[in-house]
Design an enzyme around this catalytic site. Sequence first.
Site, PDB file in Angstrom:
ATOM      1  N   TYR A 198      18.570  49.819   6.857  1.00 30.82           N
ATOM      2  CA  TYR A 198      18.947  51.024   6.123  1.00 30.82           C
ATOM      3  C   TYR A 198      17.930  51.294   5.022  1.00 30.82           C
ATOM      4  O   TYR A 198      17.289  50.372   4.518  1.00 30.82           O
ATOM      5  CB  TYR A 198      20.316  50.852   5.458  1.00 30.82           C
ATOM      6  CG  TYR A 198      21.465  50.961   6.422  1.00 30.82           C
ATOM      7  CD1 TYR A 198      21.879  52.211   6.892  1.00 30.82           C
ATOM      8  CD2 TYR A 198      22.139  49.832   6.873  1.00 30.82           C
ATOM      9  CE1 TYR A 198      22.946  52.319   7.772  1.00 30.82           C
ATOM     10  CE2 TYR A 198      23.201  49.934   7.756  1.00 30.82           C
ATOM     11  CZ  TYR A 198      23.601  51.175   8.203  1.00 30.82           C
ATOM     12  OH  TYR A 198      24.641  51.280   9.065  1.00 30.82           O
ATOM     13  N   ASP A 227      28.810  49.625  16.937  1.00 34.29           N
ATOM     14  CA  ASP A 227      28.395  50.208  15.665  1.00 34.29           C
ATOM     15  C   ASP A 227      28.993  51.607  15.467  1.00 34.29           C
ATOM     16  O   ASP A 227      28.441  52.615  15.895  1.00 34.29           O
ATOM     17  CB  ASP A 227      26.862  50.258  15.626  1.00 34.29           C
ATOM     18  CG  ASP A 227      26.319  50.683  14.277  1.00 34.29           C
ATOM     19  OD1 ASP A 227      27.109  51.180  13.439  1.00 34.29           O
ATOM     20  OD2 ASP A 227      25.106  50.535  14.063  1.00 34.29           O
ATOM     21  N   SER A 271      26.842  54.285  13.582  1.00 41.18           N
ATOM     22  CA  SER A 271      25.860  54.961  14.434  1.00 41.18           C
ATOM     23  C   SER A 271      26.517  55.971  15.354  1.00 41.18           C
ATOM     24  O   SER A 271      26.049  57.102  15.493  1.00 41.18           O
ATOM     25  CB  SER A 271      25.102  53.947  15.301  1.00 41.18           C
ATOM     26  OG  SER A 271      24.179  53.250  14.515  1.00 41.18           O
ATOM     27  N   ARG A 311      23.445  45.014  11.853  1.00 36.90           N
ATOM     28  CA  ARG A 311      22.579  45.841  12.701  1.00 36.90           C
ATOM     29  C   ARG A 311      21.726  44.946  13.586  1.00 36.90           C
ATOM     30  O   ARG A 311      20.510  44.874  13.432  1.00 36.90           O
ATOM     31  CB  ARG A 311      21.699  46.735  11.835  1.00 36.90           C
ATOM     32  CG  ARG A 311      22.504  47.641  10.923  1.00 36.90           C
ATOM     33  CD  ARG A 311      21.774  48.936  10.674  1.00 36.90           C
ATOM     34  NE  ARG A 311      22.557  50.052  11.150  1.00 36.90           N
ATOM     35  CZ  ARG A 311      22.101  51.286  11.254  1.00 36.90           C
ATOM     36  NH1 ARG A 311      20.841  51.559  10.949  1.00 36.90           N
ATOM     37  NH2 ARG A 311      22.865  52.266  11.693  1.00 36.90           N
ATOM     38  N   GLN A 349      25.145  46.509  18.706  1.00 37.13           N
ATOM     39  CA  GLN A 349      24.911  47.955  18.795  1.00 37.13           C
ATOM     40  C   GLN A 349      26.061  48.711  19.450  1.00 37.13           C
ATOM     41  O   GLN A 349      26.401  49.824  19.045  1.00 37.13           O
ATOM     42  CB  GLN A 349      23.632  48.238  19.600  1.00 37.13           C
ATOM     43  CG  GLN A 349      22.389  48.239  18.744  1.00 37.13           C
ATOM     44  CD  GLN A 349      21.143  48.573  19.550  1.00 37.13           C
ATOM     45  OE1 GLN A 349      21.212  48.891  20.724  1.00 37.13           O
ATOM     46  NE2 GLN A 349      19.994  48.474  18.897  1.00 37.13           N
TER      47      GLN A 349
END
Lengths: 384, 384
Positions: free
Chosen positions: B235, B136, B139, B128, B133
Amino acid sequence: MNVAVVRENFPGELRVALVPASVPALVKAGATVLVEKGAGTSAGFLDQQYVDKGAQLIENRAEAFDQGDVVFQVRTYGENPDAGQADLDLIKPGQIVIGMSDPLGNLPAIQELANKQAKLFALELIPRITRAQSMDVLSSQATIAGYRSVLLAAIHLPKMYPMLMTAAGTLSPAKVFVIGAGVAGLQAIATAKRLGAVVTAYDVRPDAKEQIESLGAKSVQLDLQSEGSQDKGGYAKDLGDEFYKKQQEFMGEICSANDVVITTAAIPGRKSPLLITTEGIKRMAPGSVAIDLAAQRGGNIEASEPDQTIHLEGITILGPTNLASEIPNHASQMFSHNITKFLLNMVKENALNLNLSDEIVAGTLATSDGEVVHPRLREMLDLP
Amino acid sequence: MNVAVVRENFPGELRVALVPASVPALVKAGATVLVEKGAGTSAGFLDQQYVDKGAQLIENRAEAFDQGDVVFQVRTYGENPDAGQADLDLIKPGQIVIGMSDPLGNLPAIQELANKQAKLFALELIPRITRAQSMDVLSSQATIAGYRSVLLAAIHLPKMYPMLMTAAGTLSPAKVFVIGAGVAGLQAIATAKRLGAVVTAYDVRPDAKEQIESLGAKSVQLDLQSEGSQDKGGYAKDLGDEFYKKQQEFMGEICSANDVVITTAAIPGRKSPLLITTEGIKRMAPGSVAIDLAAQRGGNIEASEPDQTIHLEGITILGPTNLASEIPNHASQMFSHNITKFLLNMVKENALNLNLSDEIVAGTLATSDGEVVHPRLREMLDLP
């Protein structure tokens, strides 16, 4: 004055004509409210809640018709032709029955109710006047149907409605086309806008443009003469064949640019205008969703079938006929508000007073003293 | 460098790992893109669209594994344990396989892939960090799941979401409670707010308060010590029994005041925390809807079952495990963006270049040269 509420028995009908919150107003007006056990359960209203608000429970449908001076139904026999037929044997002469009755679509049922000497008030006939707005079940239930249609399309659509700019790229918003800017159409526009869709809408009535645009949608108009497209009740009225043909071409063109199309163009008591031909709907991309809210009476979309899911070249076509019932709690709350206001308009000094010089009373009374009495229905039946 | 895309064969999986729009970037980087016929159909991407963007079609799965230096999958064997097992016989030594693999939940499958000498990149392990990003997948797919969960609740709820003030009375807005303010939870909050619901949200991480409130929802917090509730990857992490017990009581209390509850609290590779006991869920009113997005790993709601609809005293409890696949077009677009960025990060001068000093590469490589190589997985397997 006994007001009885029956449990609806039309297949899949989850609504109830009266909710507990409406009981006190009726009691205050002198009514004894009798509710068939379990009548509200499917809409989320428990027997005890009715009792807590001052109603009495009764065992069954027969008791409701036996004891009720007035019977409240979401669907009377006309809107419930199979299961509702048994009601004919329960109705007492002179009994007031209030509910949706499909008077323009199911005249034989209205005639049968007349033969049984029922005093039927068909709520679809409520005049579109300001004073009657709070009683207008077509509007209240169309509000629910319009909202629901957008959710239904969203559930079937392989895309999300809103535009999203994320680390995983930008997703373009879904494009929704709403046809018909009546109550259902406007609510569909508002809901799709809320969810972030790009919304285009069309209505045959030029007046609708402003309403459509006030909700943030784009109004498209067909460049053809459509004067006199609105009847004096404020509903869209029937136009000529040539017009509809041009309209179909235009609709197909707009469909091809949208992910979702929702059609809401119904004309009371008539076959719905065919707006989107099968050729037109096929111009949508695979994955598109079409929802025909007029499917019950022929449909605005040629390929739709009542209460069926049709898959045509990757396009999903739905023709739901009872969407309001799918949100039974709120739909019942609104219906209950409507029917309660309607009845209270006919109560004076704690007693029923059917004043036929009141256009709401006269405008909705379908049958009385063994006859169909409503002028429009008499005309349709070729009665003098 | 051949990049092969297979048709997903997990039951109900409608996504595809690569969409046509991503093909040109791979071709530009020197790849030959091979797409199994029909791979994109269920997500709305036709074979011809891939060809138009520069891909070549191949006949079947065997050909994909035979010709691909790199194989793209939404679900590799670890996330597709039944149908995916047959892939073991197709994988060639040294072949790069990229996709979701459930590395922390299905270690035996990872070991089997290692035995077959696959170079497996498990996309769930993407660190992360800012640079990763755009790759990901957790996500991006959680974004879809969060949106979808709100629609699903809306379809099951007997009420509408927005407050409506109509001639038929005022309808109060639905009350939605979202637990867990990760990507799915935040998207659920945003979607429910869009639709007009009153939204309350909870997250064990105190940091989440600001994010929740920035979306217009009310943040509720449990007045207990929850320091160190976030791991270094951002997380939520596991906390003690005493804490969870108090949390359950608190959750039941809030559930009783809401029409919808959506839980999204998953801890990677572990059993999900039980947040709402059966006693707690029963405090909701009949007609309420509960959606457990963590149902796959034990669930946040005791009464939920993976992919089942449970009716408990009038409350509907859903435990959908593959919501992203239900919006396959947009979900695939995002996944494709992610996996393409991921691969391009390993391409240098038109050739693959697995640079293990890159924390994205090292952090996701699960197996190589016949062994499980990822430190966390080795630890779980008690390997040195």
